[in-house]
Design an enzyme around this catalytic site. Structure first.
Site, PDB file in Angstrom:
ATOM      1  N   GLY A 133      43.375  19.789 -41.627  1.00  0.00           N
ATOM      2  CA  GLY A 133      42.967  18.669 -41.097  1.00  0.00           C
ATOM      3  C   GLY A 133      42.054  19.128 -39.944  1.00  0.00           C
TER       4      GLY A 133
ATOM      5  N   GLY B 155      40.599  21.796 -39.296  1.00  0.00           N
ATOM      6  CA  GLY B 155      39.561  22.789 -39.379  1.00  0.00           C
ATOM      7  C   GLY B 155      40.269  24.081 -40.048  1.00  0.00           C
TER       8      GLY B 155
ATOM      9  N   ASP C 208      53.568  18.304 -32.589  1.00  0.00           N
ATOM     10  CA  ASP C 208      53.623  18.400 -33.889  1.00  0.00           C
ATOM     11  C   ASP C 208      54.656  19.444 -34.520  1.00  0.00           C
ATOM     12  OD1 ASP C 208      51.020  19.274 -36.504  1.00  0.00           O
ATOM     13  OD2 ASP C 208      52.667  18.093 -36.692  1.00  0.00           O
TER      14      ASP C 208
END
Lengths: 886, 185
Positions: free
Chosen positions: A98, A100, A212
């Protein structure tokens, strides 16, 4: 099977044109009549009429619109400069997500070997707010040095404007896979987790939250080292979504649902506690093989104290989780050693947190520090809780304003790229630091902020960071305009500062209004001559130039130049700039000799001030070469271009665009001069470069084949030359189709090659086809068509048909005369020389012939290299003409 | 760069060699910046694209405004070239059989279908030249490059009315040629 047939098209078209505007009745009758005469024709005409009733939807749109995804797919491919982005050579694509694409990269300079993983972030990179945050983040991430964290090696903006980050390249497996495959016992796994915790804690102490954490980001290498990836990157993406609401992630949300803390899913502020949550999930997964079921934080499948630890991590309320990853790590250690854990049922942790929060200064400071990273609303809310003494601190800082300005100005001055390497990352870091500082330290000193923002804007502009330059300049202007007591000259300066980045970006209308206002203020409050007036005059000149109002632009540039010469004398940087501007308007006004002189003046001054190696000199030399070639002074053009190439190589810019320009132009100039041998080296290199970057049958490579072919044929290597010419033609035909005017031009070159090689019949066919094809397409007033006509004339002469030759030559001459006016190019000289021959053979006016022949020799002598075939032939013709006219 | 455009406008095709790669790279970069997501679908703002390409590629230093026609002609060639290039690459990387049937009435296409469409149209365009080269030019400008009628007229050095008439005929022929394209092995 086709309905339509090209051979009948002209008739079909005639009938169609007549009938398409006719009434339905007329149409019916005409078609019936036609059908009786020629059924086939009627069928086609009818078909065409019917087809125009409806249009396929695809053809109502256009190709770029329909194929946007195809382009977008391409957009993922990084654009590089000779295979490089910054100091990295691009390798294979490792993946796309998502955020790149990720590519493997190798360090491109000879310094040392290093492999990295480059993430190119997928947004347009235009937004100055975003870019600023990106820079701040990078600075912080770069400061993360820990053996278990994949280091940030580099970052910046790629040539296509996308921000990139280069991380240490880690080869390993996700921790979950590693533990499973190696069949590690729980204690062994948890030891790894503790290493992870330490790394996370180190980052937290540097005020970086991962946001994350998940097994895919926690790798274990072959030798058992844990490495954490992607610190802080998730935050950049969230910024992107926040700032630009149109930007959505193709790959969906960047969060991994099972590892995302509740507050993350609710878009509430994310803190270190969110990372702790993720660590809890990780432990759960490692120990039980599954992620905890949603919501309840229950850990029934884990027994004993470990369950308590995990539960503490997974608490809904961030405040009630471990305050730090370090504490988690400690409790894990205790659990593994069988000691009592802190996450016990009593509220010890809770009391501890309470204790901390009572000490407002520390808590507020670290909270502020953490939350300013998140920007926006969060920061302001915390701001209001800062103790009064901290505000006083800010004011005290402002009182040292003067020295701050001077200090910062010193930093910025030394980062000016005219005096340093243009891609110096230190300069950018300094600018980012500057922006940061003024936001925090000078919140209460707007005028000062405006000054510094202006200075920053200049530096950004010089570094080529146009959007940032614009953003900071607009910010400064807004501050000035908001204050009714602003000095008019300060306002004038602020207006002026916005004009350059605006013009560069193409926002001409606003640039016009600001430039005009700035000039008016300065004229009103200053006495001429004055540098600030000159500045604004020049800026307005630039705007007029952009608007195409060249005469006005020229007059303004002239005024600025005169003023500056009065103020600064003849040898000042600003005077050079004015000369340079004047050169461009003179060029557009067609006054090429004056343009060249003006450009030379500018160059002389710059060399005087900065030495012969100032970076933009390569382009200046290219400009001079162009002026020279426009006036057909090819020897001068050649000199300039060789100098440009030499300089570029010396400066280490040998791979850059300006140098490539120069090489291509040089090859062409050398061919035009007849210096075919010398041209070969340059042209072979160009061809190689093209094949390498665009493939063997691309348009660009085709063009390179054609040029090289011309050089080879020119020096007599007809076989080799024809091979290249044919390949070039083939490439054009493949890309553009056989009837495209450019393809026709290429055919003409093949024909010329065959003419030189003696295959007159095939040359004749090709040259005639080329002439037809070029006429049929684009506007026919081109030099190339003139050349083809001249080549065809030469062929006719060889075949003895001088009358036909002269007709071609006459047409070629008028085509070129329309462009060149009184300037004498070698092509026209060649035409005149050949016409002289025709006139002699056809028995026409020998004096005219002589005049042409001699003037041709004169021009060719100036331009061609000694011993050139063309020159020799022209001289021979002149001799014959002289003999005849006696 | 501007210098080359000027030299090219004089018909000097040595400058063309240098111009094409520069235009190509710049177009790719600009195209990326003009991709937008609106309501989930990707669109490309072609008007802005041409305008920006003009502003960026021509730095106003040495080019006469009359050259815009030549610029647009080069721009059309290069854009077409770029799209066909992308389509070929995509088609080459595709797993499985050859080209699928192209249906001109559909405009919501998958990436692979987009590639097929571009290639089919390019091949039809080349055959269009057999009828009348100017028909092919119109398609190149109007369709492949997304130029307006006015811009196409400038690139082709004719009137807007002529452009309209050619476009009408070209479209009709293209539809027919494409059907034939599909029936070939």
């Amino acid at each position: 099977m086709n309905r339509f047939d090209p051979t009948r098209w002209p008739e079909v078209e005639t009938h169609f044109d007549r009938l398409c505007d006719a009434s339905p009745d007329e149409r019916r009758t005409s078609l019936a009549a036609l059908r009786a005469r020629d059924a086939e024709l009627a069928h086609q005409v009818e078909g065409l009429l019917e087809a125009t009733e409806t249009t396929a939807r695809a053809l109502e749109a256009n190709a770029p619109g329909l194929a946007a995804d195809l382009v977008a797919d391409e957009a993922e491919e990084p654009a590089t400069e000779a295979g490089r982005i910054g100091r990295w050579r691009l390798g294979e694509r490792l993946g796309a997500g998502g955020m790149g694409v990720v590519h493997r990269v190798e360090r491109a300079d000879a310094a040392f070997e290093q492999t990295g993983a480059m993430k190119l972030l997928r947004w347009t990179g235009d937004d100055p707010v975003l870019l600023e945050r990106f820079r701040q983040e990078r600075r912080i991430l770069a400061s993360l040095e820990h053996p278990n964290v994949a280091r940030l090696l580099d970052g910046g903006i790629a040539p296509d404007g996308r921000p990139f980050l280069v991380m240490e390249y880690v080869e390993g497996r996700p921790i979950t896979d590693h533990c499973r495959d190696e069949e590690l016992s729980a204690p062994a796994c948890l030891d790894l987790v503790r290493a992870v915790c330490d790394a996370v804690d180190a980052a937290h102490r540097r005020l970086v939250v991962h946001r994350d954490l998940k097994p895919a980001n926690i790798l274990v290498t072959d030798d058992g080292t844990v490495k954490l990836l992607d610190f802080g990157v998730a935050k950049l993406l969230d910024d992107a979504v926040e700032v630009n609401s149109e930007l959505t992630m193709a790959g969906g949300s960047p969060l991994t649902p099972s590892y995302a803390a509740p507050e993350q899913k609710q878009a509430a502020p994310v803190t270190t506690a969110s990372d702790v949550y993720a660590l809890g999930v990780l432990i759960h997964e490692l120990v039980t093989g599954t992620v905890p079921s949603r919501g309840d934080g229950s850990v029934a499948s884990i027994s004993g104290d470990l369950a308590l630890v995990v539960a503490r991590c997974l608490h809904e309320d961030p405040e009630r989780r471990y305050a730090s990853a370090h504490e988690l790590s400690e409790d894990l250690r205790r659990a593994l050693q069988g000691r009592p854990v802190e996450a016990g049922p009593d509220s010890a942790i809770y009391r501890f947190r309470r204790l901390v929060s009572r000490n407002r200064a520390t808590a507020a400071a670290s909270a502020l520090a953490l939350l300013t990273l998140f920007g926006g609303l969060a920061a302001t809310t915390v701001q209001s809780r800062i103790a009064a003494h901290e505000r006083d601190l800010a004011r005290a800082e402002a009182r040292r304003a003067q020295s701050v300005t001077e200090f910062l100005a010193e930093i910025f001055h030394s980062s000016d790229p005219l005096r340093a390497d243009a891609s110096n990352p230190t300069a950018r870091a300094l600018l980012a630091r500057g922006v940061e500082r003024i936001e925090t330290e000078l919140a209460d000193a707007p005028a000062l902020r405006a000054d510094i923002l202006s200075a920053i804007s200049h530096s950004y502009f010089n570094l080529g960071q146009i959007e940032q330059a614009l953003d900071t300049a607009e910010a400064a202007l807004a501050i000035r305009e908001a204050d009714p007591t602003t000095d008019p000259l300060d306002l004038a300066r602020a207006l002026f500062d916005v004009v350059s980045p605006l013009s560069t970006r193409g926002s001409v209308e606003r640039a016009d209004s600001l430039a005009t206002r700035s000039l008016a203020l300065r004229r009103a409050h200053l006495e001429a001559p004055h540098e600030e007036i000159a500045q604004s005059v020049s800026a307005l000149g630039g705007v007029r130039h952009d608007q195409g109002r060249i005469d006005e632009a020229h007059a303004l540039y002239r005024e600025a130049l005169d003023m500056r010469r009065t103020l600064w004398g003849e040898a000042h940087e600003k005077v050079a700039l004015s000369w340079n501007n004047l050169a461009s308007t003179l060029g557009r006004l067609g006054r090429h000799e004056e343009a060249e002189r003006a450009q030379q003046r500018a160059d002389e001054i710059w060399v005087d001030l900065f030495g012969p190696r100032y970076p933009s000199r390569v382009q200046v030399l290219n400009n001079l070469a162009l002026s020279a070639s426009i006036r057909h002074d090819l020897p001068a053009a050649e000199t300039y271009l060789r100098e440009a190439i030499g300089l570029a190589e010396e400066l280490g810019l040998g791979e850059g665009a300006a140098a490539a320009n120069a090489r291509n132009s040089l090859g062409k100039v050398l061919i035009d001069r007849g210096a075919y041998d010398q041209a070969l080296g340059v042209l072979r290199r160009s061809l190689r470069d093209n094949v390498e970057t665009t493939g063997p049958s691309s348009l660009q490579t085709g063009a390179a084949h054609l040029t090289l072919g011309q050089a080879l044929v020119g020096r007599g290597d007809v076989t080799a030359g024809l091979d290249h010419l044919r390949r070039g033609h083939g490439a054009f035909e493949l890309s553009l189709g056989p009837d495209h005017p450019f393809t026709a031009a290429a055919v003409g070159l093949v024909g010329w090659g065959e003419l030189r090689g003696g295959s007159l019949d095939s040359a004749a066919v090709r040259l005639e086809a080329s002439i037809r094809g070029q006429r049929a397409g684009l506007p026919a007033t081109t030099r190339r068509l003139g050349r083809t006509l001249t080549d065809a004339a030469e062929l006719r002469i060889r075949m003895g048909d001088h009358a036909a030759a002269d007709r071609h030559l006459s047409e070629a001459d008028s085509l070129l005369r329309a462009r060149d006016e009184e300037l004498a190019s070698w092509e026209r000289a060649r035409i005149h020389s050949l016409r002289a021959e025709c006139f002699l053979e056809l028995g026409r006016d020998p004096h005219r012939a002589l005049g042409w022949a001699e003037s041709a020799v004169e021009v060719l002598e100036r331009v061609r290299v000694p011993g050139d075939d063309l020159l020799r032939a022209a001289k021979a013709r002149a001799e014959r003409a002289r003999a005849r006219s006696r | 760069m501007t210098r080359l455009l000027r030299a090219w406008s004089d018909g000097d095709d040595g400058a063309f060699d240098a111009l094409v790669p520069l235009v190509y790279d710049d177009l790719r970069r600009i195209a990326r910046q003009h991709l937008r997501r609106r309501g989930g679908a990707l669109t490309l703002d072609t008007t802005a694209l041409v305008h920006e390409a003009w502003l960026r590629l021509v730095d106003h230093d040495r080019v006469e405004w009359e050259d815009r026609g030549h610029f647009l002609a080069v721009y059309s060639v290069v854009t077409r070239n770029l799209l066909v290039d992308l389509a070929r690459r995509r088609a080459a990387n595709k797993r499985g059989g050859g080209r699928k049937r192209v249906d001109l009435d559909r405009i919501e296409l998958s990436v692979d279908e987009q590639a097929d469409l571009i290639l089919a149209l390019d091949s039809a365009l080349q055959r269009l030249g057999d009828f009348d080269p100017r028909l092919a030019r119109v398609v190149e400008c109007r369709f492949f490059a997304g130029l307006t009628e006015d811009e196409t007229a400038r690139a082709m050095d004719c009137t807007e009315r002529t452009v309209r008439r050619y476009w009408v005929k070209a479209r009709a022929l293209l539809q027919d040629l494409l059907e034939d394209e599909e029936s070939r092995p």
